[in-house]
Scaffold this motif. Sequence first.
Motif, PDB file in Angstrom:
ATOM      1  N   LEU A   1      -9.110   7.051  -7.146  1.00 21.47           N
ATOM      2  CA  LEU A   1      -8.628   6.016  -6.235  1.00 21.47           C
ATOM      3  C   LEU A   1      -7.244   5.553  -6.674  1.00 21.47           C
ATOM      4  CD1 LEU A   1      -8.971   3.790  -4.021  1.00 21.47           C
ATOM      5  CD2 LEU A   1     -10.092   2.381  -5.785  1.00 21.47           C
ATOM      6  N   ASP A   2      -6.298   5.542  -5.725  1.00 32.77           N
ATOM      7  CA  ASP A   2      -4.974   4.946  -5.942  1.00 32.77           C
ATOM      8  C   ASP A   2      -4.895   3.743  -5.018  1.00 32.77           C
ATOM      9  OD1 ASP A   2      -2.344   4.244  -6.220  1.00 32.77           O
ATOM     10  OD2 ASP A   2      -1.523   6.250  -5.933  1.00 32.77           O
ATOM     11  N   MET A   3      -4.852   2.541  -5.596  1.00 39.54           N
ATOM     12  CA  MET A   3      -5.047   1.321  -4.811  1.00 39.54           C
ATOM     13  C   MET A   3      -3.801   0.821  -4.098  1.00 39.54           C
ATOM     14  SD  MET A   3      -7.582  -0.754  -7.398  1.00 39.54           S
ATOM     15  CE  MET A   3      -7.785  -2.145  -6.291  1.00 39.54           C
ATOM     16  N   CYS A   4      -2.618   1.110  -4.632  1.00 43.27           N
ATOM     17  CA  CYS A   4      -1.358   0.627  -4.035  1.00 43.27           C
ATOM     18  C   CYS A   4      -0.379   1.796  -4.059  1.00 43.27           C
ATOM     19  CB  CYS A   4      -0.805  -0.566  -4.794  1.00 43.27           C
ATOM     20  SG  CYS A   4      -1.961  -1.946  -4.970  1.00 43.27           S
ATOM     21  N   GLY A   5      -0.530   2.734  -3.154  1.00 43.04           N
ATOM     22  CA  GLY A   5       0.051   4.060  -3.333  1.00 43.04           C
ATOM     23  C   GLY A   5       1.462   4.309  -2.834  1.00 43.04           C
TER      24      GLY A   5
ATOM     25  N   TYR B   1       0.211  -1.552   4.400  1.00 44.88           N
ATOM     26  CA  TYR B   1       0.970  -1.436   5.650  1.00 44.88           C
ATOM     27  C   TYR B   1       0.917  -0.023   6.222  1.00 44.88           C
ATOM     28  CZ  TYR B   1       2.827  -5.841   3.903  1.00 44.88           C
ATOM     29  OH  TYR B   1       2.949  -7.117   3.409  1.00 44.88           O
ATOM     30  N   ARG B   2       0.786   0.043   7.543  1.00 44.65           N
ATOM     31  CA  ARG B   2       0.686   1.343   8.227  1.00 44.65           C
ATOM     32  C   ARG B   2       1.956   2.172   8.048  1.00 44.65           C
ATOM     33  NH1 ARG B   2       0.060   5.585   9.062  1.00 44.65           N
ATOM     34  NH2 ARG B   2      -0.588   6.749  10.904  1.00 44.65           N
ATOM     35  N   HIS B   3       3.126   1.546   8.131  1.00 44.11           N
ATOM     36  CA  HIS B   3       4.363   2.310   8.012  1.00 44.11           C
ATOM     37  C   HIS B   3       4.517   2.883   6.604  1.00 44.11           C
ATOM     38  CE1 HIS B   3       5.811  -1.597   6.494  1.00 44.11           C
ATOM     39  NE2 HIS B   3       6.749  -0.916   5.856  1.00 44.11           N
TER      40      HIS B   3
ATOM     41  N   LEU C   1       4.712   6.923   5.018  1.00 46.71           N
ATOM     42  CA  LEU C   1       5.565   7.461   3.951  1.00 46.71           C
ATOM     43  C   LEU C   1       4.760   8.339   3.001  1.00 46.71           C
ATOM     44  CD1 LEU C   1       7.727   4.354   2.916  1.00 46.71           C
ATOM     45  CD2 LEU C   1       8.476   6.342   4.225  1.00 46.71           C
ATOM     46  N   ILE C   2       3.552   7.886   2.660  1.00 46.20           N
ATOM     47  CA  ILE C   2       2.683   8.679   1.785  1.00 46.20           C
ATOM     48  C   ILE C   2       2.342  10.000   2.453  1.00 46.20           C
ATOM     49  CG2 ILE C   2       0.503   8.728   0.511  1.00 46.20           C
ATOM     50  CD1 ILE C   2       0.507   5.660   0.595  1.00 46.20           C
ATOM     51  N   GLN C   3       1.989   9.946   3.731  1.00 43.85           N
ATOM     52  CA  GLN C   3       1.623  11.174   4.460  1.00 43.85           C
ATOM     53  C   GLN C   3       2.786  12.155   4.511  1.00 43.85           C
ATOM     54  OE1 GLN C   3       0.393   9.383   8.146  1.00 43.85           O
ATOM     55  NE2 GLN C   3      -1.735   9.114   7.486  1.00 43.85           N
ATOM     56  N   ASP C   4       4.000  11.642   4.704  1.00 49.36           N
ATOM     57  CA  ASP C   4       5.180  12.515   4.728  1.00 49.36           C
ATOM     58  C   ASP C   4       5.367  13.220   3.393  1.00 49.36           C
ATOM     59  OD1 ASP C   4       5.643  11.729   7.320  1.00 49.36           O
ATOM     60  OD2 ASP C   4       7.230  10.300   6.828  1.00 49.36           O
ATOM     61  N   ASN C   5       5.184  12.480   2.299  1.00 45.08           N
ATOM     62  CA  ASN C   5       5.329  13.084   0.973  1.00 45.08           C
ATOM     63  C   ASN C   5       4.224  14.091   0.692  1.00 45.08           C
ATOM     64  OD1 ASN C   5       7.710  12.200  -0.389  1.00 45.08           O
ATOM     65  ND2 ASN C   5       6.845  10.145  -0.534  1.00 45.08           N
ATOM     66  N   ILE C   6       3.004  13.775   1.117  1.00 46.21           N
ATOM     67  CA  ILE C   6       1.882  14.710   0.948  1.00 46.21           C
ATOM     68  C   ILE C   6       2.195  16.038   1.617  1.00 46.21           C
ATOM     69  CG2 ILE C   6      -0.492  15.154   1.701  1.00 46.21           C
ATOM     70  CD1 ILE C   6      -1.034  12.156   1.269  1.00 46.21           C
ATOM     71  N   LYS C   7       2.683  15.969   2.835  1.00 44.45           N
ATOM     72  CA  LYS C   7       2.989  17.186   3.597  1.00 44.45           C
ATOM     73  C   LYS C   7       4.117  17.968   2.948  1.00 44.45           C
ATOM     74  CE  LYS C   7       4.184  18.737   8.271  1.00 44.45           C
ATOM     75  NZ  LYS C   7       4.501  18.297   9.662  1.00 44.45           N
ATOM     76  N   ARG C   8       5.190  17.268   2.568  1.00 43.82           N
ATOM     77  CA  ARG C   8       6.348  17.958   1.985  1.00 43.82           C
ATOM     78  C   ARG C   8       6.014  18.603   0.647  1.00 43.82           C
ATOM     79  NH1 ARG C   8      10.113  16.417  -1.601  1.00 43.82           N
ATOM     80  NH2 ARG C   8       9.340  14.260  -1.593  1.00 43.82           N
ATOM     81  N   LEU C   9       5.126  17.981  -0.116  1.00 43.01           N
ATOM     82  CA  LEU C   9       4.824  18.459  -1.463  1.00 43.01           C
ATOM     83  C   LEU C   9       3.599  19.383  -1.513  1.00 43.01           C
ATOM     84  CD1 LEU C   9       5.554  15.115  -3.352  1.00 43.01           C
ATOM     85  CD2 LEU C   9       6.971  17.178  -3.334  1.00 43.01           C
ATOM     86  N   HIS C  10       3.093  19.770  -0.340  1.00 53.50           N
ATOM     87  CA  HIS C  10       2.008  20.769  -0.247  1.00 53.50           C
ATOM     88  C   HIS C  10       0.732  20.307  -0.948  1.00 53.50           C
ATOM     89  CE1 HIS C  10       5.201  23.458   1.176  1.00 53.50           C
ATOM     90  NE2 HIS C  10       5.908  23.080   0.104  1.00 53.50           N
ATOM     91  N   VAL C  11       0.420  19.027  -0.786  1.00 48.63           N
ATOM     92  CA  VAL C  11      -0.784  18.455  -1.379  1.00 48.63           C
ATOM     93  C   VAL C  11      -1.926  18.511  -0.365  1.00 48.63           C
ATOM     94  CG1 VAL C  11      -1.822  16.327  -2.268  1.00 48.63           C
ATOM     95  CG2 VAL C  11       0.511  16.954  -2.927  1.00 48.63           C
ATOM     96  N   THR C  12      -3.123  18.865  -0.831  1.00 47.70           N
ATOM     97  CA  THR C  12      -4.257  19.060   0.087  1.00 47.70           C
ATOM     98  C   THR C  12      -5.491  18.229  -0.263  1.00 47.70           C
ATOM     99  OG1 THR C  12      -5.007  20.960  -1.225  1.00 47.70           O
ATOM    100  CG2 THR C  12      -3.535  21.420   0.640  1.00 47.70           C
TER     101      THR C  12
ATOM    102  N   THR D   1      -5.329   9.348   3.101  1.00 47.80           N
ATOM    103  CA  THR D   1      -4.597   8.080   3.114  1.00 47.80           C
ATOM    104  C   THR D   1      -5.345   7.036   3.941  1.00 47.80           C
ATOM    105  OG1 THR D   1      -3.283   8.617   5.086  1.00 47.80           O
ATOM    106  CG2 THR D   1      -2.429   9.349   2.952  1.00 47.80           C
ATOM    107  N   HIS D   2      -5.168   5.764   3.562  1.00 46.71           N
ATOM    108  CA  HIS D   2      -5.832   4.653   4.256  1.00 46.71           C
ATOM    109  C   HIS D   2      -4.888   3.463   4.311  1.00 46.71           C
ATOM    110  CE1 HIS D   2      -9.770   6.682   3.413  1.00 46.71           C
ATOM    111  NE2 HIS D   2      -9.174   6.962   2.253  1.00 46.71           N
ATOM    112  N   THR D   3      -4.979   2.684   5.390  1.00 43.50           N
ATOM    113  CA  THR D   3      -4.296   1.403   5.472  1.00 43.50           C
ATOM    114  C   THR D   3      -5.344   0.310   5.333  1.00 43.50           C
ATOM    115  OG1 THR D   3      -2.549   2.234   6.919  1.00 43.50           O
ATOM    116  CG2 THR D   3      -2.899  -0.131   6.899  1.00 43.50           C
ATOM    117  N   ALA D   4      -5.261  -0.467   4.259  1.00 41.48           N
ATOM    118  CA  ALA D   4      -6.222  -1.543   4.026  1.00 41.48           C
ATOM    119  C   ALA D   4      -5.704  -2.450   2.917  1.00 41.48           C
ATOM    120  CB  ALA D   4      -7.592  -0.971   3.642  1.00 41.48           C
ATOM    121  N   ASP D   5      -6.301  -3.618   2.823  1.00 45.02           N
ATOM    122  CA  ASP D   5      -5.971  -4.586   1.781  1.00 45.02           C
ATOM    123  C   ASP D   5      -6.821  -4.281   0.551  1.00 45.02           C
ATOM    124  OD1 ASP D   5      -5.509  -6.722   0.143  1.00 45.02           O
ATOM    125  OD2 ASP D   5      -5.947  -8.267   1.651  1.00 45.02           O
TER     126      ASP D   5
END
Length: 412
Positions: free
Chosen positions: A241-245, A270-272, A276-287, A291-295
Amino acid sequence: MEQEIAYNILLAYFKEGSYLNITLNKALTPDMDRHMKNRITRIVYGTLQNALLLEYQLKKFVKKVKVSEKTILLIGLYEHYFMDIPDYAIVDELVNLAKKVKGIRTASFINAVLRNAFQSEINLEGLSEDEQLALRTSHPLWLVKVFKKQYGEMETIKILEADNQVPLRSGRVNTLVISRKELLEEDEHFQKGNLSEDGVLYEGGNIAATDAFKKGKVTIQDESSQMVARLLNPDEGSEVLDMCGAPGSKTTHLAALMHNTGHIDVYDLYRHKEKLIQDNIKRLHVTNITTHTADSTTLKDTLDKQYDAILLDGPCSGLGVLARKPEIKYHDSSAMDEIIPLQAKLLENAYYLLKNGGKMVYSTCTLNKKENEKQIENFIHRHPDMEVLEERTILPYQYHSDGFYMCLMRKR
């Protein structure tokens, strides 16, 4: 032209409190050469890094001044005291800039003040040692006193001076795609880093403009920050778990260390920022990341699972990254105390979401021991079954990197 661009960036900050790095990145267009970009960046960051000292000097010559005029004058004083530019050239360019943006009367005023100021050296005599140190390094007096109390005088001086240096262009090799040795052989502008075994330093401009970045071979990340995922060092196949990613630098580093095995849940408020996390995941070929948006201060009430390893890179006062974000040191000191209860709440959630025998890392990019060592001391007092395995503070002058605190713990 460089001074006009720098002026517009600084004016937006002084008038509206804009995010300096975002405004600067928008202003540095692809058609600019590296020399031009470097000069604009130096004027912007140098002026703000030394703002307290420059304002102290400016008050000797003018008591009340509009923000637009003050911005031009601060740029002029910075160039005079800290850059190798002839005085006549500084005055000429800034008078022309004043004429363009404010008119002939302002231009005459700027001309008179700068010519007068350039005849005077900075003199801090009559001030206390702490006041002189605060002005010389342009840190607020309260922050100088906090650092001296927590680190002692010699360490404090080193920290404050490091805050005013130009940050290195640091990156992390994405070992899912390429080794550091292969990247160094592929592009001579990349050099081995000073601290992290995944770290590289770039000497060719903006890392984000390189093919290596676009193809996911490297990502922008300070070397101190890279030590956080390595300290947690999750096992292959584990649940993490990464709480503040956001923006995902440490999360994707965890994925690389796990060789894309197991699973990582990463959260951000925050959703935006999740995007950013999703963009990095895709660019860095992570599978192996979801990702989640929550407090994350309420996760223990909403998640029905526990994790083998947890990373809590908590929100903090940012006092370790002042070289990259000099505007932080001018924030009100009360903001530092307000964030401590939030960190404690996040730690409580991490405790309940961690399996028995599991390990977690709490990290911050601040040097304030109330948010770091004291925070962990209080956490351990509340939960004696948590034991500290390793605790480390990286000071900014040690490796010419960000200041960082990290603590590895295990739940017995």
